[in-house]
Design an enzyme around this catalytic site. Sequence first.
Site, PDB file in Angstrom:
ATOM      1  N   ASP A 217      11.042   0.928  -5.179  1.00  0.00           N
ATOM      2  CA  ASP A 217      11.519  -0.240  -5.907  1.00  0.00           C
ATOM      3  C   ASP A 217      10.556  -0.447  -7.077  1.00  0.00           C
ATOM      4  O   ASP A 217       9.349  -0.370  -6.894  1.00  0.00           O
ATOM      5  CB  ASP A 217      11.494  -1.437  -4.958  1.00  0.00           C
ATOM      6  CG  ASP A 217      11.894  -2.706  -5.662  1.00  0.00           C
ATOM      7  OD1 ASP A 217      12.969  -2.705  -6.267  1.00  0.00           O
ATOM      8  OD2 ASP A 217      11.123  -3.674  -5.607  1.00  0.00           O
TER       9      ASP A 217
ATOM     10  N   ASP B 104       8.948  -4.400  -1.803  1.00  0.00           N
ATOM     11  CA  ASP B 104       8.154  -5.554  -1.373  1.00  0.00           C
ATOM     12  C   ASP B 104       8.908  -6.869  -1.340  1.00  0.00           C
ATOM     13  O   ASP B 104       8.381  -7.862  -0.911  1.00  0.00           O
ATOM     14  CB  ASP B 104       6.914  -5.706  -2.260  1.00  0.00           C
ATOM     15  CG  ASP B 104       7.300  -6.140  -3.666  1.00  0.00           C
ATOM     16  OD1 ASP B 104       8.483  -5.976  -4.023  1.00  0.00           O
ATOM     17  OD2 ASP B 104       6.429  -6.632  -4.394  1.00  0.00           O
TER      18      ASP B 104
ATOM     19  N   THR C 183       9.858  -3.194  -9.306  1.00  0.00           N
ATOM     20  CA  THR C 183       9.064  -4.408  -9.456  1.00  0.00           C
ATOM     21  C   THR C 183       8.120  -4.619  -8.282  1.00  0.00           C
ATOM     22  O   THR C 183       8.556  -4.649  -7.140  1.00  0.00           O
ATOM     23  CB  THR C 183       9.996  -5.622  -9.570  1.00  0.00           C
ATOM     24  OG1 THR C 183      10.955  -5.320 -10.557  1.00  0.00           O
ATOM     25  CG2 THR C 183       9.228  -6.851  -9.933  1.00  0.00           C
TER      26      THR C 183
END
Length: 724
Positions: free
Chosen positions: A417, A612, A419
């Site tokens: 991912d 996250d 970001t």
Amino acid sequence: MSDCCKHDHHHGHHAAPPVDPANVAAGTMWTCPMHPQIRQAGPGTCPICGMALEPEAPSLDDAPNSELVDFTRRLWVAAALALPLFVLAMGTDMLGWHLLPMRTMSFVQLALATPVVLWAGLPFFERAIQSLRTRNLNMFTLIGLGVGVAYAYSVVATLAPGLFPESLHTMHGQVPVYLEAAAVIVALVLLGQVLELRARAATGKAIKALLGLAPKHARRIAADGSEADVDIGHIAVGDRLRVRPGEKVPVDGIVEDGRSSVDESMLTGEPVPAEKAPGDAVTGATVNGTGMLVVRAARVGSDTMLAQIVRMVAEAQRSRAPIQSLADTVSGWFVPAVVLVAALAFAVWLFVGPEPRLAHALVAGVSVLIIACPCALGLATPMSIMVGTGRGAAGGVLVRNAEALERMEKVDTLVVDKTGTLTLGKPRLVGIEGDDPDTMLRLAAAVERGSEHPLAAAIVDAAEERGLASATVSDFASETGKGVSGTVDGRRVLLGNRAMMAGLDTSAFDVKADARRAAGEGVMYLAIDGAFAGFLAVADPVKESAAEAIADLKREGLHVVMLTGDSRATAEAVAKKIGGIDAVIAEVLPADKQKAVERLRAEGRVVAMAGDGINDAPALAAANVGIAMGTGTDVAMESAAVTLVKGDLRGIVRARRLSRAVMRNIRQNLFFSFVFNAAGVPIAAGVLYPVFGLLLSPMIAGAAMSLSSVTVIGNALRLRGARL
């Protein structure tokens, strides 16, 4: 009570603990974690494997898993009785202690062993019988048979030693018994079961963390304008709700009145809060900023986005059947083979052996079962896992269970991912274009101090970092969708997008601004006293460790895919900056991240996903191995199999090396334990008797068994020094 007959303690399988039926919504279907085709309207056990069924819709019930409580109690009792029994038996056999007359000693041992075998070991006998009934032979079959036969034989030997031939009697006229072997095996297997059930209980926390995000109450505005706090369950579609600053949005809905920025990072993972004005959609459990909103409820209860995410995570956690680990596969043919050898040995001794035939036959049969009893086999995996996970924790890699380690080794595709994983997840000022950057930054920071805009913080922080004195702003105004304005030190300042600069000539900087936008940066134009001054560029910078980590992962032979909700331009720009990324999947909605992972799995790839945000939780759960970056949310950590404490991608490389070392160690352990057992079997069966007159006493069989366990433990401890 009987767990699935296929489960031994090599699997920390994904299954939430049994849930108290009273806390689950009525009408919930219950299903078996191993056999999803079994579904019924209430709690019960699975007709195929006997496991406790689990509700498909998770609940917030915090009651401890009844099976774990039960097994823990059995373990304590077994350990408390098996230890003195072991000391007594070893002392008598090895050291020649004679604390009590031999006959009494036998009865003391019998008294200590009986509760362990018959009560503490009861679930194993149940599973062994079940495994014979369903013809799924496994570790429990051998444990049940070995322990059962050893115990039954020892009871007869203690109560009626006269039935056995002279050749078997010790000098004290006793027949050797194997009670301590039976009791110790039960205690060790229970230990493994308890460790496994604890790992299972932990996976249920992910869903509890998600459910805990939902607000419990909402402020409803009645038709006459009066307001009251109501329970979230009583809100209907169409109700008008007031969301005060700092509160969570209660349900999914549409803004009717008010303006605010809403922190949606729990859904999007994107660090920038979304500006909301009348007509915009808001999502339940996102956090309102400093404005006041009136929201009309559009989706409530189990239709909300949060409820859907909870369902997705629950399904992903359940859908994963535990890998039948190596020990199980081998047990599959090892168990019948051992039973066959024991039966053969029994038959041969019975028909062609020396007198007393029955006794010799019995001893040979029991010795085979005992020496082959996979005690070391039971230890092989958990020991390596325990030492390995400890070693991982020291290196900042937290592993949820054995399965994650086992899978990590086979991963060939890593989905990352963007970001917060490849980037810091917090916007920063990355450039100023204009004649006097310091003045521009000082004025911009002064105006932005009063702003709620998410990128404002980046500018204010940058001004503080450069030590620019803060100035005060008067007649501050904010135009939603455009930008902010104000007067600083007598100078009129406008800061915002191109629309804010109406009538000013920005052409000198347009080319540069477009290039920055194409690179995924946010551009804010600045005008001072009616003259266009230039722009400030803000972006979410790439982590320093990212490029190095990706290069390491490429060396490990992984196919790296970047996944992001951002625009393709931004995503491509970040990928270019980092290098080594094989594919970019951009503009994915939170719900589609999981689909992207499932698509890769459908191509036959073994996928690890690193993320996250809460929005990553379903994707983490859908991947073969979910890796949570420690900087992220609790929910991501709970739904992930591996958590990296520092949120540094290099940890993935460490996790991979750890998994290799542990799996190699487990294979060595299984090899040791099998070689010991397999070599002992023919000797126990009496192959050497015709030549050397040697009949292996079950006591030596027991010692050989312990020796194999010691070897396995010693080998596992070497993992403490593994290089990551």
